[in-house]
Design an enzyme around this catalytic site. Structure first.
Site, PDB file in Angstrom:
ATOM      1  CB  CYS A 120      -0.916  -0.002   1.220  1.00 54.87           C
ATOM      2  SG  CYS A 120      -2.340   1.107   1.006  1.00 54.87           S
ATOM      3  CB  CYS A 130      -4.429   3.597  -0.147  1.00 57.67           C
ATOM      4  SG  CYS A 130      -4.935   3.467   1.583  1.00 57.67           S
ATOM      5  CE  LYS A 195      -8.020  -1.545   4.035  1.00 54.09           C
ATOM      6  NZ  LYS A 195      -6.586  -1.270   3.947  1.00 54.09           N
ATOM      7  CD  GLU A 233     -13.841  -4.470  -5.020  1.00 54.75           C
ATOM      8  OE1 GLU A 233     -12.843  -5.062  -5.449  1.00 54.75           O
ATOM      9  OE2 GLU A 233     -13.992  -3.238  -5.139  1.00 54.75           O
ATOM     10  CE  LYS A 248      -7.701  -3.986   7.213  1.00 59.41           C
ATOM     11  NZ  LYS A 248      -6.726  -3.158   6.615  1.00 59.41           N
TER      12      LYS A 248
END
Ligand code: PBG
Length: 324
Positions: A120, A130, A195, A233, A248
């Site tokens: 990242c 990011c 995420k 995703e 996450k």
């Protein structure tokens, strides 16, 4: 057959019986310990918002890696906190960057330890986003290029697995292409696939000094209410070449983990994030809950929902509580 012939309590009567009918167990093999690397030597800095977690310079991280191996925990994931930050996150893919030096040191001291790197830009950019910022927006394609270069530099340093956590579109394909093109076809990709833009990352951003200087991450991380989109995703990352998919945070998103378990035949990871860890530690410090039991219960729930791997700051303490 129903009550009174059926009595579910029969098999709960003793600890031995409970052990015999236990459906899920967390093993050391499931655990991955996050490590924060800082510049300098001999450095061990406690992270105030995460009791029990410290930031290490590379030399101390090597000592820590020996403890990880001795505890039977197979893997660590590295996060780097560089001294200097700039707009493009130059430190992220520097050949002698903090993570690159960390990977080399850990792999040469402990060749059997699986070393994963978080890929990242947020720890390396002066704005804390990011990706690359242009006219106040986090751009996608320019960011993906930087992320692919970062992943490649980690592979060159000896990483076993690279783990993109940025949530840009197309980054898994770009990373896979970059690795394969440079002869790193054996380096695996653990994609932070679903995420979410979560409030539970607060303590991590203290530890990694990566809070965004303006705005938030909602234009790239997912909106918490979205389940179908999370599946898209994950499917997209798989199609782009991810070897392992991550959900996450963990506990608030167990439904997605369970859905992913049914849908995909790849290993799944869940990140029990900083806020989830800190809440347990804080409540335990006040004597409001039994911290050890709450931690173990959290991890077994994550496993039961379908995770093969659990990234947790509690990896060493949990490993120490598990029977050998
Ligand atoms: C970097 C990254 C973050 C976490 C893992 N990788 C922070 C964020 O996205 O803001 C969070 C981990 C945690 O909270 O424990 N992008």
């Amino acid at each position: 057959m129903s009550f009174p012939e059926t009595r579910l309590r029969r098999l709960r009567r003793t600890e031995t019986l409970r052990r015999m009918v236990r459906e899920t167990t967390v093993s050391r093999d499931d655990l991955i310990l996050p490590l924060f690397l800082v510049e300098g030597s001999g450095v061990r800095e406690p992270v105030t918002s995460m009791p029990g977690v410290q930031r290490f310079s590379v030399d101390v991280a090597v000592t820590e890696a020996k403890r990880v191996v001795a505890a039977g925990v197979p893997a660590v994931i590295l996060f780097g906190i560089p001294d200097a930050k700039d707009a493009r996150g130059s430190g992220a893919d520097a050949a002698s960057g903090i993570v690159q030096r960390g990977v080399e040191a850990l792999k040469s001291a402990e060749p059997d330890l699986c070393v994963i790197t978080d890929v990242c830009l947020c720890e390396y950019t002066d704005h804390g986003h990011c990706g690359i910022v242009d006219a106040g927006e986090v751009t996608n394609d320019a960011s993906v290029e930087r992320l692919a270069a970062t992943a490649l530099s980690h592979a060159r340093a000896g990483a076993d697995i690279v783990a993109p956590s940025d949530m840009m579109d197309g980054r898994v394909a770009a990373i896979r292409g970059g690795l394969d093109g440079a002869g790193f076809g054996d380096v695996a990709i653990l994609a932070y696939a679903a995420k979410f833009a979560s409030a539970f990352y607060g303590p991590f951003r203290d530890a990694a000094e990566s809070a965004p200087a303006f705005g938030d991450r909602r234009s790239y991380q997912m909106d918490p209410p979205n389940r179908r989109e999370a599946m898209r995703e994950m499917r997209a990352d798989l199609e782009e070449g991810a070897d392992v998919l991550m959900v996450k945070p963990a506990l608030p998103y167990l439904d997605l983990l369970a859905d992913a378990r049914r849908e995909f035949d790849v290993p799944l990871a869940a990140y029990h994030v900083s806020g989830e860890y800190a809440m347990i530690k804080a409540a335990a410090e006040r004597g409001w809950i039994d911290g050890d039991r709450a931690m173990d219960e959290s991890l077994v729930a994550i496993k039961r929902a379908g995770a093969d791997w659990i990234l947790t700051y509690a990896a060493l303490e949990v490993a120490a509580r598990l029977a050998p």
